[in-house]
Design an enzyme around this catalytic site. Structure first.
Site, mmCIF file in Angstrom:
data_model
loop_
_atom_site.group_PDB
_atom_site.id
_atom_site.type_symbol
_atom_site.label_atom_id
_atom_site.label_comp_id
_atom_site.label_asym_id
_atom_site.label_seq_id
_atom_site.Cartn_x
_atom_site.Cartn_y
_atom_site.Cartn_z
ATOM 1 C CB CYS A 55 -0.870 -0.045 1.256
ATOM 2 S SG CYS A 55 -1.757 1.462 1.635
ATOM 3 C CG HIS A 56 1.031 5.904 -1.376
ATOM 4 N ND1 HIS A 56 1.273 6.209 -2.692
ATOM 5 C CD2 HIS A 56 1.709 6.826 -0.639
ATOM 6 C CE1 HIS A 56 2.043 7.273 -2.751
ATOM 7 N NE2 HIS A 56 2.315 7.667 -1.532
ATOM 8 C CB THR A 57 0.303 3.500 4.401
ATOM 9 O OG1 THR A 57 -0.890 4.175 3.995
ATOM 10 C CG2 THR A 57 0.664 3.945 5.801
ATOM 11 C CG HIS A 78 -0.725 -1.739 6.175
ATOM 12 N ND1 HIS A 78 0.284 -1.173 5.431
ATOM 13 C CD2 HIS A 78 -1.875 -1.161 5.758
ATOM 14 C CE1 HIS A 78 -0.234 -0.270 4.615
ATOM 15 N NE2 HIS A 78 -1.546 -0.258 4.777
ATOM 16 C CD GLU A 79 -3.361 -3.348 1.119
ATOM 17 O OE1 GLU A 79 -4.084 -2.354 1.054
ATOM 18 O OE2 GLU A 79 -2.934 -3.940 0.111
ATOM 19 C CB CYS A 108 -9.669 -4.103 22.302
ATOM 20 S SG CYS A 108 -10.654 -2.866 23.177
ATOM 21 C CB CYS A 111 -11.609 0.493 24.678
ATOM 22 S SG CYS A 111 -11.817 0.835 22.912
ATOM 23 C CB CYS A 114 -14.381 -1.324 21.047
ATOM 24 S SG CYS A 114 -12.805 -1.454 20.193
ATOM 25 C CB CYS A 122 -9.596 0.196 19.022
ATOM 26 S SG CYS A 122 -9.080 -0.834 20.410
ATOM 27 N NE ARG A 126 -6.776 6.714 18.490
ATOM 28 C CZ ARG A 126 -7.662 7.621 18.937
ATOM 29 N NH1 ARG A 126 -8.288 7.444 20.095
ATOM 30 N NH2 ARG A 126 -7.933 8.691 18.239
ATOM 31 C CB CYS A 190 -5.112 -1.262 4.032
ATOM 32 S SG CYS A 190 -4.934 0.513 3.851
ATOM 33 N NE ARG A 385 -2.976 -1.945 -1.940
ATOM 34 C CZ ARG A 385 -3.042 -0.619 -1.920
ATOM 35 N NH1 ARG A 385 -2.539 0.095 -2.910
ATOM 36 N NH2 ARG A 385 -3.599 0.008 -0.905
HETATM 37 N N1 APR Z 1 -3.029 15.133 -8.426
HETATM 38 C C1 APR Z 1 -3.746 14.069 -8.876
HETATM 39 N N2 APR Z 1 -3.383 12.790 -8.672
HETATM 40 C C2 APR Z 1 -2.261 12.568 -8.004
HETATM 41 C C3 APR Z 1 -1.458 13.614 -7.487
HETATM 42 C C4 APR Z 1 -1.885 14.953 -7.736
HETATM 43 N N3 APR Z 1 -1.198 15.996 -7.288
HETATM 44 N N4 APR Z 1 -0.393 13.062 -6.835
HETATM 45 C C5 APR Z 1 -0.530 11.739 -6.947
HETATM 46 N N5 APR Z 1 -1.636 11.425 -7.634
HETATM 47 C C6 APR Z 1 -2.143 10.092 -7.965
HETATM 48 C C7 APR Z 1 -1.091 9.121 -8.460
HETATM 49 O O1 APR Z 1 -0.855 9.277 -9.858
HETATM 50 C C8 APR Z 1 -1.715 7.775 -8.126
HETATM 51 O O2 APR Z 1 -2.504 7.274 -9.191
HETATM 52 O O3 APR Z 1 -2.637 9.502 -6.778
HETATM 53 C C9 APR Z 1 -2.622 8.079 -6.929
HETATM 54 C C10 APR Z 1 -2.120 7.465 -5.621
HETATM 55 O O4 APR Z 1 -2.166 6.086 -5.753
HETATM 56 P P1 APR Z 1 -1.222 5.079 -4.953
HETATM 57 O O5 APR Z 1 0.152 5.627 -4.858
HETATM 58 O O6 APR Z 1 -1.429 3.726 -5.575
HETATM 59 O O7 APR Z 1 -1.830 5.134 -3.460
HETATM 60 P P2 APR Z 1 -2.970 4.268 -2.707
HETATM 61 O O8 APR Z 1 -2.385 3.011 -2.165
HETATM 62 O O9 APR Z 1 -4.202 4.206 -3.527
HETATM 63 O O10 APR Z 1 -3.223 5.225 -1.441
HETATM 64 C C11 APR Z 1 -3.729 6.522 -1.609
HETATM 65 O O11 APR Z 1 -4.523 6.644 0.651
HETATM 66 O O12 APR Z 1 -4.268 5.143 2.376
HETATM 67 C C12 APR Z 1 -3.796 6.323 1.806
HETATM 68 O O13 APR Z 1 -1.452 6.371 2.384
HETATM 69 C C13 APR Z 1 -2.360 6.188 1.354
HETATM 70 O O14 APR Z 1 -2.120 8.525 1.029
HETATM 71 C C14 APR Z 1 -2.295 7.291 0.359
HETATM 72 C C15 APR Z 1 -3.669 7.265 -0.291
HETATM 73 ZN ZN ZN Z 2 -2.778 0.892 3.608
HETATM 74 ZN ZN ZN Z 3 -11.051 -1.055 21.712
#
Ligand code: APR
Ligand code: ZN
Ligand code: ZN
Length: 390
Positions: A55-57, A78-79, A108, A111, A114, A122, A126, A190, A385
């Site tokens: 994930c992006h995170t 985390h996925e 949990c 709490c 929850c 949570c 959290r 996620c 993904r």
């Molecule tokens: N304007 C438009 N689109 C944008 C911009 C912008 N300035 N900057 C980035 N993007 C687009 C990217 O091209 C990409 O397609 O945003 C998309 C982000 O996708 P991913 O990197 O695959 O991220 P994803 O896993 O979908 O998560 C998106 O949610 O959970 C949160 O941390 C995660 O902040 C992240 C968001």
């Molecule tokens: Zn995530």
């Molecule tokens: Zn809880």
């Protein structure tokens, strides 16, 4: 049992060994290492990870954003979907062999949060980006072969063969999916829960409504699927990477805007296309400028913006307080508002019935050994993904 089979294949391994993709510092390549994974303690569960996705995170944490740089070496991720290998004292609802999905936003069940119907947070489990050890004793269950701790991530840590989680952070799948369906379930940890939940639980999208989605990664595309399932009639996708538009169409999007090609601000285009603005906008990027455009794209009087993207700190809202007097509102959501343990089993069943298309969000599959390549794909905007086979 799974453990013993592993040990017998690799005769040199003892019962608590496993392979993991360890990151030793911000932006450092992942190293596949043999690590020790301690047995689960009270209310903890040790699981064998079958599949995990990125994930992006994870990418942000790998770069050391959001204070994550405090804790290295670390096991990110985390996925995932996995199978219970052993349970610690007091764990009643999970047993060896159960299929499980980790949730970084635990439940949990005890709490005040929850027990409240008004939140999915949570008190104990959290999101805390600074937390890198187990709740029980403030220690890590992961260590190097020479005994140095390797830190946990986001209550989960899934880029590893074995992980130890609090039972509050595991959801049992009450279904018996076949292997091809099982692997898609990583997205419930996620991306899909966050995006779909934002449309269903937080925005409560209604039939015939209009929606704009900023950022067409897996999260934004999941929000689009959620809006489509609720009968939204106009779903505008905004992304600066036009490669995302084709897949966006298959996830319910009706119109697209590339901010790079737009001679005027995106919100002006959206308002023109929707007779004054959309009912709901979703910020799925984590960028203050994008958030402002998303906010201004909604209709005055009732428009609602849902913040899903994780914004790097320090960052404050890019709004003048008086702009809220026009009746637009803005709300952030964690994990799509889902109480994971209580509500995810039903979401999994809905996915089994085909209500959502999880498979379409998995753009690549690689063995965990190729994790560096997988991160590069996400960085280059080529992956939605990437599923890692552990
Ligand atoms: N304007 C438009 N689109 C944008 C911009 C912008 N300035 N900057 C980035 N993007 C687009 C990217 O091209 C990409 O397609 O945003 C998309 C982000 O996708 P991913 O990197 O695959 O991220 P994803 O896993 O979908 O998560 C998106 O949610 O959970 C949160 O941390 C995660 O902040 C992240 C968001
Ligand atoms: Zn995530
Ligand atoms: Zn809880």
């Amino acid at each position: 049992m799974i453990k013993r089979r592993l040990s017998s294949i690799h005769g040199h391994l003892n019962d608590d060994d496993g392979e993991a993709a360890v990151v030793r510092g911000p932006n450092q390549p992942f190293l596949i290492e043999q690590i020790r994974v301690d047995p689960p303690q009270k209310m903890e569960v040790r699981i064998k990870i079958l599949y995990t996705s990125i994930c992006h995170t994870d990418l942000s944490a790998w770069k050391g954003e959001n204070e994550a740089q405090q804790a290295f070496p670390r096991i990110l991720g985390h996925e995932a979907v996995g199978v219970v290998e052993s349970v610690g004292e007091g764990v009643r609802e999970l047993k060896e062999g159960d299929h499980v999905v980790p949730i970084f936003n635990g439940e949990c069940g005890e709490c005040v949060y929850c027990k409240s119907q008004g939140t999915n947070l949570c008190e104990t489990f959290r999101v805390n980006p600074l937390k890198s050890v187990m709740q029980n004793d403030g220690k890590s269950r992961f260590s190097t072969k020479d005994g140095h701790p390797i830190f946990h991530f986001l209550n989960t840590s899934t880029f590893t063969e074995y992980s130890v989680l609090d039972s509050a952070c595991l959801v049992k799948l009450h279904i018996h999916p076949d292997a091809s369906t099982l692997k898609n379930m990583t997205l419930l940890s996620c991306g899909v829960s966050t995006g779909v939940g934002a449309a269903w639980n937080v925005a409560n999208v209604q039939p015939g409504s209009s929606v704009a989605i900023f950022g067409l990664g897996a999260v934004g595309l999941a929000a689009s699927q959620g809006a489509r399932a609720r009968g939204a009639s106009k779903i505008i996708g905004v992304d600066r990477n036009p490669d995302k538009f084709l897949i966006g169409k298959t996830m319910g999007m009706t119109d697209f805007i590339n901010p790079k090609d737009s001679p005027k601000p995106v919100h002006e285009r959206v308002r023109e296309m929707t007779n004054g603005g959309v009912d709901h906008s979703f910020e799925c990027v984590g960028d203050a400028g994008v958030l402002r455009e998303a906010f201004l794209s909604t209709h005055d009087g009732w428009g609602k913006t849902i913040i899903i993207g994780v914004h790097p700190s320090p960052q404050t809202l890019p709004l003048h307080p008086m702009e809220l007097f026009d009746g637009r509102s803005i709300i952030g959501t964690t994990f799509g508002g889902y109480k994971g343990k209580t509500q995810l089993p039903d979401l999994a069943k809905a996915c089994m019935r085909g209500v959502l298309n999880l498979e379409g969000l998995i753009s690549h599959e690689l063995p965990m050994e190729n994790i560096n390549e997988a991160f590069q794909l996400l960085k280059d905007g080529k992956a939605l993904r990437c599923l890692l086979h552990v």
